[in-house]
Design an enzyme around this catalytic site. Structure first.
Site, PDB file in Angstrom:
ATOM      1  N   ASP A  79      24.962 -22.007  -8.251  1.00 33.24           N
ATOM      2  CA  ASP A  79      23.554 -22.397  -8.140  1.00 33.24           C
ATOM      3  C   ASP A  79      23.346 -23.691  -8.938  1.00 33.24           C
ATOM      4  O   ASP A  79      24.255 -24.526  -9.032  1.00 33.24           O
ATOM      5  CB  ASP A  79      22.640 -21.260  -8.598  1.00 33.24           C
ATOM      6  CG  ASP A  79      21.282 -21.298  -7.897  1.00 33.24           C
ATOM      7  OD1 ASP A  79      20.358 -21.930  -8.445  1.00 33.24           O
ATOM      8  OD2 ASP A  79      21.144 -20.706  -6.818  1.00 33.24           O
ATOM      9  N   ASP A  80      22.200 -23.888  -9.505  1.00 28.65           N
ATOM     10  CA  ASP A  80      21.839 -25.141 -10.171  1.00 28.65           C
ATOM     11  C   ASP A  80      22.733 -25.408 -11.383  1.00 28.65           C
ATOM     12  O   ASP A  80      23.422 -24.530 -11.894  1.00 28.65           O
ATOM     13  CB  ASP A  80      20.371 -25.072 -10.592  1.00 28.65           C
ATOM     14  CG  ASP A  80      19.736 -26.440 -10.756  1.00 28.65           C
ATOM     15  OD1 ASP A  80      20.457 -27.458 -10.717  1.00 28.65           O
ATOM     16  OD2 ASP A  80      18.492 -26.499 -10.921  1.00 28.65           O
ATOM     17  N   LYS A 156      22.749 -24.063  -0.226  1.00 25.54           N
ATOM     18  CA  LYS A 156      21.355 -23.716  -0.481  1.00 25.54           C
ATOM     19  C   LYS A 156      20.603 -24.995  -0.848  1.00 25.54           C
ATOM     20  O   LYS A 156      20.987 -25.709  -1.772  1.00 25.54           O
ATOM     21  CB  LYS A 156      21.245 -22.710  -1.627  1.00 25.54           C
ATOM     22  CG  LYS A 156      19.801 -22.410  -2.033  1.00 25.54           C
ATOM     23  CD  LYS A 156      19.737 -21.505  -3.251  1.00 25.54           C
ATOM     24  CE  LYS A 156      18.295 -21.341  -3.742  1.00 25.54           C
ATOM     25  NZ  LYS A 156      18.218 -20.490  -4.952  1.00 25.54           N
ATOM     26  N   ASP A 158      17.184 -26.376  -2.179  1.00 29.28           N
ATOM     27  CA  ASP A 158      15.938 -26.068  -2.875  1.00 29.28           C
ATOM     28  C   ASP A 158      14.929 -27.192  -2.655  1.00 29.28           C
ATOM     29  O   ASP A 158      15.227 -28.189  -1.983  1.00 29.28           O
ATOM     30  CB  ASP A 158      16.234 -25.852  -4.363  1.00 29.28           C
ATOM     31  CG  ASP A 158      15.318 -24.823  -5.006  1.00 29.28           C
ATOM     32  OD1 ASP A 158      14.206 -24.611  -4.487  1.00 29.28           O
ATOM     33  OD2 ASP A 158      15.704 -24.244  -6.034  1.00 29.28           O
ATOM     34  N   SER A 190      14.977 -23.197   1.174  1.00 26.62           N
ATOM     35  CA  SER A 190      13.909 -22.666   0.321  1.00 26.62           C
ATOM     36  C   SER A 190      12.530 -23.110   0.788  1.00 26.62           C
ATOM     37  O   SER A 190      11.533 -22.820   0.119  1.00 26.62           O
ATOM     38  CB  SER A 190      14.138 -23.119  -1.135  1.00 26.62           C
ATOM     39  OG  SER A 190      15.329 -22.578  -1.647  1.00 26.62           O
ATOM     40  N   ARG A 215      14.413 -18.551   1.794  1.00 23.59           N
ATOM     41  CA  ARG A 215      13.666 -17.853   0.761  1.00 23.59           C
ATOM     42  C   ARG A 215      12.192 -17.889   1.117  1.00 23.59           C
ATOM     43  O   ARG A 215      11.596 -18.950   1.253  1.00 23.59           O
ATOM     44  CB  ARG A 215      13.912 -18.524  -0.596  1.00 23.59           C
ATOM     45  CG  ARG A 215      15.301 -18.231  -1.190  1.00 23.59           C
ATOM     46  CD  ARG A 215      15.382 -16.828  -1.747  1.00 23.59           C
ATOM     47  NE  ARG A 215      14.257 -16.591  -2.624  1.00 23.59           N
ATOM     48  CZ  ARG A 215      14.197 -17.079  -3.875  1.00 23.59           C
ATOM     49  NH1 ARG A 215      15.174 -17.778  -4.376  1.00 23.59           N
ATOM     50  NH2 ARG A 215      13.142 -16.833  -4.611  1.00 23.59           N
ATOM     51  N   ASP A 219      11.228 -16.389  -7.058  1.00 26.26           N
ATOM     52  CA  ASP A 219      12.499 -15.915  -7.605  1.00 26.26           C
ATOM     53  C   ASP A 219      12.398 -14.496  -8.142  1.00 26.26           C
ATOM     54  O   ASP A 219      11.407 -14.127  -8.789  1.00 26.26           O
ATOM     55  CB  ASP A 219      12.956 -16.819  -8.752  1.00 26.26           C
ATOM     56  CG  ASP A 219      13.403 -18.187  -8.287  1.00 26.26           C
ATOM     57  OD1 ASP A 219      13.493 -18.403  -7.063  1.00 26.26           O
ATOM     58  OD2 ASP A 219      13.662 -19.043  -9.145  1.00 26.26           O
TER      59      ASP A 219
END
Length: 433
Positions: A79-80, A156, A158, A190, A215, A219
């Protein structure tokens, strides 16, 4: 309309408008770093838990060696906070050289050698949510090709530090760019989460054409309140959610937090069961090196996984919401089977819920029931009263075999169940489960 015709129409509708990249025809499964490890980059003082290649290698080893891969958990997703704070001299994203000394491509090959897949994170704004370099509109083609060169299997995207206009351009452009690389890369958007998750601000027809999953909501946090808020939102808006999902295009209620700190075992079974009913992606975010045997048993439950991975890909719905705090959920499955979940919102003590299959709109017949979490089986007629004892914040989950020819008009058109869905006047039971 005949049951077979209804099913054909439903399957045709979800097949027609899915992103045509050949991946994620069933909900993807794997492990994701974010909820358990967040943006921990202090490798000097916490080397076992920092966001580095060692963490992802450890998780890959556990997936490959502890029985997860064979069940479908094949993605290992970064992830990030993985990248360097600067792009390289050719303008490309690059991994932090201290935490990923071998680079992302070396990590992807390590995973591929073990039958696993690599997912990575980006953001279409000027910066990621954690403050790392983002993918602005002019960098979309370059970054998509970079991920393909690294042999990434899932991306993914965002939306921090971007606006609605940029998102409306950027999410479709990234879909096109990923496909143009020639590498099948699952695409997680997202986009809807930044616009409330509902029409008219969110166009789910368009999302299904450009994204494999998305999404819809905020979160998840490591708490029962967070899980319950997500459950409430998804099923209060189930008419929109059900029509949006299908093979190759999935609603994503976020990660499984089973095995972390915030859920009891009953609550963990509830999350697993309801994510299966929702046909949700199953991305664990926990520490597979130290997970308890009880949490592992829940996450490795073969029948719950089979329900989640059903190839028809029809998302389930809530069919009963009782004032006494019991909900019943139903999902149609392949081979004329179905899944039922009895869920307790109560906080006091186990509740003995009484009903019949006929009250849950099952047609006349005799059904084989398999209890997903106890492995018990039984034969039950549609008219036979039964009791399920549901623990507080817990579930009872059933796999119901044929004849299971439930009236799908209620499912697709939101019709009312036979009998009351909001009273306690159930028939005297003759079976206790």
């Amino acid at each position: 309309m005949h049951l077979a015709v209804l099913l054909f129409v439903a399957l045709l509708s979800v097949a027609t408008f899915a992103l045509d990249n050949g991946v994620m025809r069933v909900p993807p499964m794997g492990w994701l770093a974010w909820e358990r490890f967040r943006c921990d980059i202090d490798c000097e003082h916490d080397p076992k838990n920092c966001i580095s290649e060692n963490l992802f290698i450890d998780m890959a080893d556990r997936l490959a060696e502890d029985g997860w891969r064979e069940l479908g958990y094949v993605y290992v997703n970064i992830d990030d906070c993985w990248s360097s704070m600067k792009r390289d001299d050719k303008g490309r994203l690059q991994a932090d050289p201290k935490r990923f000394p071998g680079g992302i491509h070396k990590l992807s090959r390590y995973l591929h050698d073990r039958g696993l897949k690599l997912g990575i994170y980006g953001d279409m704004g000027t910066h990621t949510c954690g403050g790392y370099p983002g993918t602005t509109l002019d960098k979309i083609d370059l970054d998509a090709q970079t991920f393909a060169d690294w042999e990434v299997d899932m991306f993914k995207f965002d939306g921090c530090y971007s606006n609605a206009t940029e998102q409306a351009l950027g999410y479709p452009l990234m879909s096109k760019a990923l496909n143009a690389t020639g590498r099948p890369i699952g695409y997680s958007c997202s986009w809807p989460a930044y616009h409330g998750g509902l029409p008219p601000k969110v166009n789910y027809t368009q999302l299904g054409e450009i994204c494999n999953l998305w999404r819809n909501y905020g979160d998840i946090q490591d708490s029962w309140d967070s899980v319950l808020n997500i459950i409430n939102w998804f099923f209060e808006n189930q008419e929109v959610m059900i029509s949006a999902a299908g093979p190759g295009k999935w609603n994503d209620p976020d990660m499984l937090i089973v095995g972390d700190f915030g859920l009891s075992m009953d609550q963990s079974r509830s999350q697993m069961a309801l994510w299966a009913i929702m046909a949700a992606p199953l991305f664990m975010s926990n520490d597979l090196r130290t997970i308890s045997s009880k949490a592992r048993t829940i996450l490795q439950n073969k029948m719950a996984i089979s329900i989640n991975q059903d190839p028809m890909g029809i998302q389930g719905r809530r069919i009963v919401k009782e004032k006494i705090g019991i909900d019943v959920f139903w999902r149609p499955l392949s081979n004329n089977a179905s899944a039922l979940v009895f869920f307790s919102r109560r906080n006091d003590m186990p509740y003995r819920y009484q009903t019949t299959l006929s009250k849950l709109n099952y047609t006349t017949g005799t059904y084989k029931i398999y209890d997903v979490f106890t492995d018990k089986t039984m034969i039950l007629k549609d008219s036979t009263g039964f009791v399920v004892s549901v623990n507080p914040t817990g579930v009872v989950m059933w796999y119901v075999s044929a004849p299971a020819t439930r009236n799908l008009r209620q499912f697709h058109k939101g019709g009312r169940l036979r009998g009351s869905a909001h009273d306690d006047e159930n028939a005297n039971p003759r079976v206790f489960l």
